[in-house]
Write a protein that holds these residues in place. Structure first.
Motif, PDB file in Angstrom:
ATOM      1  N   PRO A  99       0.963  -1.261  -0.123  1.00 22.08           N
ATOM      2  CA  PRO A  99       0.056   0.052   0.017  1.00 22.08           C
ATOM      3  C   PRO A  99       0.836   1.320   0.051  1.00 22.08           C
ATOM      4  CG  PRO A  99      -0.055  -1.068   2.337  1.00 22.08           C
ATOM      5  CD  PRO A  99       0.700  -1.808   1.259  1.00 22.08           C
ATOM      6  N   ILE A 102       0.261   8.393  -1.708  1.00 22.36           N
ATOM      7  CA  ILE A 102       0.664   9.059  -2.888  1.00 22.36           C
ATOM      8  C   ILE A 102       2.012   8.668  -3.744  1.00 22.36           C
ATOM      9  CG2 ILE A 102       1.810  11.705  -3.706  1.00 22.36           C
ATOM     10  CD1 ILE A 102      -1.308  11.580  -2.858  1.00 22.36           C
ATOM     11  N   PRO A 144      -6.279   8.780   2.338  1.00 20.72           N
ATOM     12  CA  PRO A 144      -4.865   8.889   1.934  1.00 20.72           C
ATOM     13  C   PRO A 144      -4.409   9.571   0.735  1.00 20.72           C
ATOM     14  CG  PRO A 144      -5.872   6.479   2.195  1.00 20.72           C
ATOM     15  CD  PRO A 144      -6.920   7.696   2.204  1.00 20.72           C
ATOM     16  N   GLU A 182       4.135   6.769   8.472  1.00 20.12           N
ATOM     17  CA  GLU A 182       5.602   7.057   8.325  1.00 20.12           C
ATOM     18  C   GLU A 182       6.624   7.670   9.669  1.00 20.12           C
ATOM     19  OE1 GLU A 182       5.900   4.150   6.646  1.00 20.12           O
ATOM     20  OE2 GLU A 182       7.719   4.705   5.793  1.00 20.12           O
TER      21      GLU A 182
HETATM   22  P1  ADP Z   1       4.331  10.429   0.302  1.00 15.11           P
HETATM   23  O1  ADP Z   1       3.359  10.685   1.247  1.00 15.11           O
HETATM   24  O2  ADP Z   1       5.744  10.753   0.590  1.00 15.11           O
HETATM   25  O3  ADP Z   1       3.985  10.452  -1.179  1.00 15.11           O
HETATM   26  P2  ADP Z   1       3.626   7.473   0.453  1.00 15.11           P
HETATM   27  O4  ADP Z   1       2.146   7.519   0.195  1.00 15.11           O
HETATM   28  O5  ADP Z   1       4.578   6.584  -0.601  1.00 15.11           O
HETATM   29  O6  ADP Z   1       4.369   8.707   0.958  1.00 15.11           O
HETATM   30  O7  ADP Z   1       3.768   6.401   1.800  1.00 15.11           O
HETATM   31  C1  ADP Z   1       5.061   6.035   2.302  1.00 15.11           C
HETATM   32  C2  ADP Z   1       5.071   4.883   2.846  1.00 15.11           C
HETATM   33  O8  ADP Z   1       3.992   4.807   3.914  1.00 15.11           O
HETATM   34  C3  ADP Z   1       4.451   3.629   1.940  1.00 15.11           C
HETATM   35  O9  ADP Z   1       5.584   3.098   1.247  1.00 15.11           O
HETATM   36  C4  ADP Z   1       3.810   2.665   2.767  1.00 15.11           C
HETATM   37  O10 ADP Z   1       4.845   1.914   3.601  1.00 15.11           O
HETATM   38  C5  ADP Z   1       3.279   3.855   3.855  1.00 15.11           C
HETATM   39  N1  ADP Z   1       1.753   3.750   3.608  1.00 15.11           N
HETATM   40  C6  ADP Z   1       1.312   4.765   2.972  1.00 15.11           C
HETATM   41  N2  ADP Z   1       0.113   4.814   2.889  1.00 15.11           N
HETATM   42  C7  ADP Z   1      -0.129   3.817   3.404  1.00 15.11           C
HETATM   43  C8  ADP Z   1      -1.765   3.448   3.760  1.00 15.11           C
HETATM   44  N3  ADP Z   1      -2.745   3.928   3.526  1.00 15.11           N
HETATM   45  N4  ADP Z   1      -1.563   2.142   4.621  1.00 15.11           N
HETATM   46  C9  ADP Z   1      -0.746   1.388   4.855  1.00 15.11           C
HETATM   47  N5  ADP Z   1       0.706   1.956   4.768  1.00 15.11           N
HETATM   48  C10 ADP Z   1       0.685   3.116   3.881  1.00 15.11           C
END
Ligand code: ADP
Length: 560
Positions: A99, A102, A144, A182
């Motif tokens: 998951p 963004i 999300p 995170e």
């Molecule tokens: P950013 O906000 O920098 O775009 P991401 O959306 O890639 O970050 O999220 C970073 C990390 O957080 C993902 O690689 C995942 O491990 C975790 N994560 C993000 N969204 C979710 C979610 N809805 N459920 C569970 N884990 C999530």
């Protein structure tokens, strides 16, 4: 629905065949529609993209081969029911799902899955609403796909920003929810995002939906809410006011973890403080770090320093303003003399302390006097407000960041070298001069051994600092990428030997870092594995995330 599609994804998870994949993805397509599924079947789909146009196939800041961590497909559920259905389908054939919200996640692996061939679950594409902003309670509820920038725009568009401020990290394009789970940080008084979250909704690995804290207590039924699916039911009225509820506090299980897929998150917002002033204090010498950190500790502890201030190394500021070639013809690391020259040229110190004051005049003035008096003991310090600095100064950018206004200026430091990419090394340090100097010294030394400039910043929490070392490298230079891998692996071990651990990390070194958190025969990891295997017996959610592997993977030697 027509002919069965025949896909040949470039990557498949272990022990799953092309047939398994096709059967599974066909069911997913029937569920969410072709417009919400992209199967990665050709190298042409693997582009690094850009911050403004991110791709979800792999890590654009690859430190290994570009496609080392590669998705088989990207699937965007349309709603919570889709997430539950996909999870249940995945369980039938033990298909791993990764998951993201963004998917930018710069410096920590982008959207890439730890296990190649996993399906990247793009939670943000369709689930991107600000569901609520509650003025009286000063909180919001987001899905999300809400970025910091989206939330800011929402507050402004709804005339709420004069009442409620939010917190942003250095760049405005990340997910509010993703960053909080995170445990990312920003720079206002609400900079610790995890601390400020309140109430989560999560799809568990078996497809069940859970709300945590006070959210576990139902909102009393009313005629208009009767019969609604759980995800559409109103939250308990205190769900975003009191985080702990009753019984075991399990929110932590869903942060930096692979225990569930988060579908909604409550976040506290900061009441507009009624006055604001950002400032910069320049520290002329490298060794001033020591004294400054000891000055900062009591001020931050007693909240005379109200926000998450930063102590930035000169090259971080310099890199936002220009690339390395604009300062020097050297390719090797810059010398102390070079850094002094650059600092002078930019009217900055070797370290630069960025903070802000919040509240009406009288409060700000009293705090500013306190802060100034404390720093004045360092010879040569200088104090600036934004209007005292150049048009393009970093302080003018931080002025926005420290009041929660999203910016993108900090993207520029990634271009310090040609084909710039970056990796974060992020150990935690005590707010103590000696510790900070030692940690800085070790990391700087290793960066130089790898042929790289030290670029970094200390972000000051309540009782610790997140020391963010920005490892900037040329991603087309394979030799340099090898050195970068050596560098981070060496730093992790060096730091562990000094009792320092990292707060977050890139996919490639999650196992190594979890390996350093090994007190008492790794009882912490063992406990996490027990929970993981109990709630996700088929190991479908983000296997390997944070070094926690379900049994079926650890047995075949997945660790990196
Ligand atoms: P950013 O906000 O920098 O775009 P991401 O959306 O890639 O970050 O999220 C970073 C990390 O957080 C993902 O690689 C995942 O491990 C975790 N994560 C993000 N969204 C979710 C979610 N809805 N459920 C569970 N884990 C999530």
């Amino acid at each position: 629905s027509g002919q069965p599609l025949k896909f040949k994804p470039l990557a498949l998870p272990p022990k799953l065949t092309n047939g398994d994949f096709n059967e599974f993805i066909q069911e997913v397509i029937e569920l969410v529609g072709t417009e919400n599924v992209e199967v990665i079947t050709s190298k042409d789909q693997i582009e690094d993209g850009s911050y403004m146009n991110p791709r979800h196939t792999h890590d654009p800041h690859h430190i290994m081969e570009q496609d080392y961590f590669l998705a088989s497909a990207i699937v965007a559920p349309r709603n919570v029911a889709d997430v539950q259905a996909i999870v249940r389908l995945a369980n039938k054939i033990s298909f791993p799902l990764w998951p993201i919200s963004i998917g930018r996640n710069y410096g920590y692996g982008g959207a890439a899955p730890r296990v190649s061939g996993s399906i990247v679950m793009d939670m943000g594409k369709n689930l991107n609403r600000v569901l609520d902003v509650n003025e009286e309670g000063a909180y919001c509820l987001v899905e999300p796909g809400v970025t910091f920038h989206n939330l800011y725009d929402y507050l402004v568009a709804n005339n709420l920003w004069d009442k409620l401020w939010m917190d942003v990290p250095d760049l405005g394009g990340g997910s509010v929810l993703g960053n909080a789970v995170e445990r990312g940080v920003g720079y206002t008084p609400y900079g610790d995002h995890w601390m400020m979250h309140c109430g989560m909704e999560v799809v568990l690995p078996n497809g069940e939906l859970i709300r945590t804290g006070m959210g576990a207590l139902p909102d009393p039924e009313r005629p208009e809410t009767m019969g609604l699916r759980p995800e559409y039911q109103p939250w308990n009225k205190t769900a975003h006011l009191f985080p702990y509820g009753f019984g075991p506090y399990i929110d932590g299980l869903f942060s930096q973890s692979n225990m569930g897929i988060v579908t909604k998150l409550g976040m506290w917002l900061m009441p507009n403080p009624g006055g604001y002033q950002s400032y910069l204090i320049t520290l002329p010498k490298e060794e001033d770090l020591k004294q400054a950190v000891d000055i900062i500790r009591p001020l931050r502890l007693n909240m005379a320093l109200q926000n998450v201030p930063t102590i930035r190394h000169i090259l971080l500021d310099a890199a936002v303003l220009g690339d390395k070639a604009s300062y020097s013809s050297k390719t090797e690391p810059l010398s102390d003399e070079d850094l002094d020259r650059i600092a002078k040229q930019l009217n900055l110190g070797r370290w630069n302390f960025y903070g802000a004051l919040y509240g009406p005049d009288r409060i700000r003035n009293a705090l500013w006097e306190t802060v100034k008096e404390a720093f004045l003991v360092i010879p040569g310090v200088k104090f600036y407000f934004p209007e005292d600095t150049a048009e393009n100064s970093i302080l003018r950018v931080r002025h926005k960041t420290m009041q929660g206004i999203p910016t993108y200026d900090e993207l520029k430091w990634i271009d310090w070298v040609p084909n710039g990419a970056h990796l974060f090394f992020s150990p935690i340090a005590k707010v103590a001069g000696e510790d900070a100097m030692l940690q800085y010294g070790i990391t700087k030394q290793r960066c130089q051994e790898a042929g790289l400039d030290f670029i970094g910043t200390f972000t000051v929490g309540m009782r610790e600092m997140h020391h963010i070392v920005c490892i900037v490298f040329n991603k087309k230079d394979l030799q340099q990428k090898k050195k970068v891998q050596w560098l981070i692996r060496t730093l992790i071990d060096d730091c562990a030997a000094n009792g320092w651990g990292e707060y977050r990390t890139h996919l490639a070194v999650m196992d190594q870092i979890m390996g350093t958190y090994n007190w008492n025969n790794s009882s912490f990891l063992k406990f996490n594995e027990v929970i993981k295997n109990a709630i996700d017996p088929n190991g479908i959610i983000a296997p390997g995330k944070s070094g926690v592997w379900p049994t079926k993977y650890s047995q075949v030697g997945w660790k990196l």
